[in-house]
Design an enzyme around this catalytic site. Structure first.
Site, short mmCIF file in Angstrom:
data_model
loop_
_atom_site.label_atom_id
_atom_site.label_comp_id
_atom_site.label_asym_id
_atom_site.label_seq_id
_atom_site.Cartn_x
_atom_site.Cartn_y
_atom_site.Cartn_z
CG ASP A 141 1.72 -20.49 13.08
OD1 ASP A 141 2.06 -20.72 14.36
OD2 ASP A 141 2.29 -21.05 12.09
CG HIS A 201 -0.09 0.11 2.51
ND1 HIS A 201 0.44 1.04 3.04
CD2 HIS A 201 -0.19 -0.71 3.55
CE1 HIS A 201 0.84 1.07 4.28
NE2 HIS A 201 0.55 -0.36 4.27
CB SER A 241 2.00 -3.25 5.62
OG SER A 241 0.78 -2.75 6.34
#
Length: 413
Positions: A360, A233, A375
């Protein structure tokens, strides 16, 4: 007369219904209707669904020429990146149009390492506006001239602005008025500012910034070109909230100093740091809504995938088990289990393409799920790089959005 018209309408309606029923009953119609709008083919095939459409259907190219007998030959001779449109017809009527994308296998090095990202603006970014005192009244000269938070000042009286100190010097020597060149949302305009002058100080009423920095994750790079992609992003200014148009930037090795556990309504964070003495990894030349891109200075080898992996095309991604790579301690990238629980069908570049859920237990215990700083963490499925983590769900940190890795690849070329 009215009765006759009604009778004719009823007969036509019945005939139309019968025709539709008959068409839908044609053997193979279900196969045609289930064809996607876009099919991707490579050396391993991919056009079987189109080639397997049975008679009485026919396949034609853009010029209306039947291609059923030489479809495979046409595709094998097509160039990488070429898009060919074919139509599936029934008795000369087009039932379905399909765009066939010809592609080569793409191999990349998945990373998942925590990195520092530094960006220098094109010009200087306006991050705030406020009134200043000219001795008579309080006003904001920049606002009066039409400047808004998030704008970039790129020139003063025709002279390029390269930083905050340079802008200050230009403003001091400009006099009672100055002509500014301003960029907003990709477009540029000129405006005239009449600054406040008090006790020899020239004031615009604008707070500006020339650079920004933060922590993110390096997603992948191509071994052939050394081009890299990170974040998934855009980098935005924390005060202005707008995407920074980067003049240049740099990728650095980051040291992880801690992790804040994510909770419902409170996003966690990977806390990292880097400085002027941190190892430089690459030069950034683009900041887009799909991430930051540039060129590596030297190769980075993945201990988990030392030979690299193939890049998946969007149509290859499926819901189900996957893994993500991320760094929560210095110099160590770990692979964690996750699940792709939702896919958004996209035929062109777009942002949020999938929803990922962390499964997990190790990652859930350590971070609560997806946290800020992750990110760009690569997502792998069936041995291929399929996407990157982009955003966390504030109300459920075990889930987050991801972008298709192929869209990032398209932006980096």
């Amino acid at each position: 007369m009215k009765k006759t018209v009604k009778t004719i309408v009823k007969l036509l309606g019945s005939a139309l219904c019968a025709l539709l029923f008959a068409v839908n009953a044609v053997p193979g119609m279900d196969m045609v209707l289930e064809l996607p709008d876009d099919i991707y083919v490579d050396e391993a095939g991919g056009a079987e669904r189109l080639c397997g459409i049975p008679a009485p259907f026919s396949i034609t190219d853009r010029d209306g020429v039947a291609v059923a007998n030489d479809l495979s030959e046409r595709l094998s001779s097509a160039k990488n990146g070429e898009v060919k449109r074919f139509s599936v017809e029934l008795f000369g009527i087009t039932v379905k149009n399909v765009d066939v994308h010809v592609r080569d296998d793409i191999y990349v090095m998945p990373c998942g390492s925590s990195v520092g990202i530094s960006l220098w603006c094109n010009g200087v970014l306006v991050v705030g506006l406020g009134n200043v005192d000219d001795g008579l009244r309080r006003r904001c000269p920049a606002h009066e001239a039409g400047i808004r938070t998030g704008d970039a000042i790129i020139a003063v009286n025709g002279e390029r602005v390269n930083g905050v100190s340079e802008l200050s010097a230009m403003v001091k020597g400009a006099g009672d008025s100055m002509r500014l060149r301003v960029r907003r949302n990709g477009s540029e305009f000129n405006c005239t500012v009449y600054p406040c002058v008090k006790d020899g100080e020239v004031l615009l009423g604008a707070w500006v910034r020339e650079s920004t920095a933060g922590i993110g994750t390096l997603t992948f790079y191509t071994m052939s070109s050394m081009r890299f992609a990170a974040l998934g992003h855009a980098v935005t200014d924390p005060d202005a909230g707008t995407m920074i148009e980067a003049k240049r930037g740099e990728l650095s090795e980051a040291s992880i100093v801690g992790v804040t556990h994510g909770e419902q309504g409170f996003p966690g964070e990977v806390r990292g740091t880097f400085s002027a003495v941190s190892k430089r990894l690459g030069a950034i030349d683009r900041n887009t809504r799909y991430g930051v891109f540039g060129e590596m200075y030297a190769p980075l080898t993945s201990a988990l995938y030392p030979e690299g992996v193939a890049l998946a095309y969007p149509d290859e991604v499926e819901t189900g088990k996957a893994t993500l790579l991320t760094s929560l301690e210095d110099g160590v990238t770990t692979e964690y289990e996750c699940e792709i629980i939702k896919l958004f069908e996209q035929s062109t570049s777009d942002g949020k393409g999938m929803v990922v859920k962390v499964t997990d237990k190790r990652l859930l215990e350590h971070t609560g799920g997806i946290v800020q700083g992750m990110s760009g963490s690569p997502i792998l499925q069936n041995g291929k790089l399929v996407g990157a983590v982009t955003h966390v769900f504030i109300n459920d940190p075990t889930k987050g959005y991801g972008i298709y890795a192929y869209w990032m690849y398209e932006q980096m070329r």
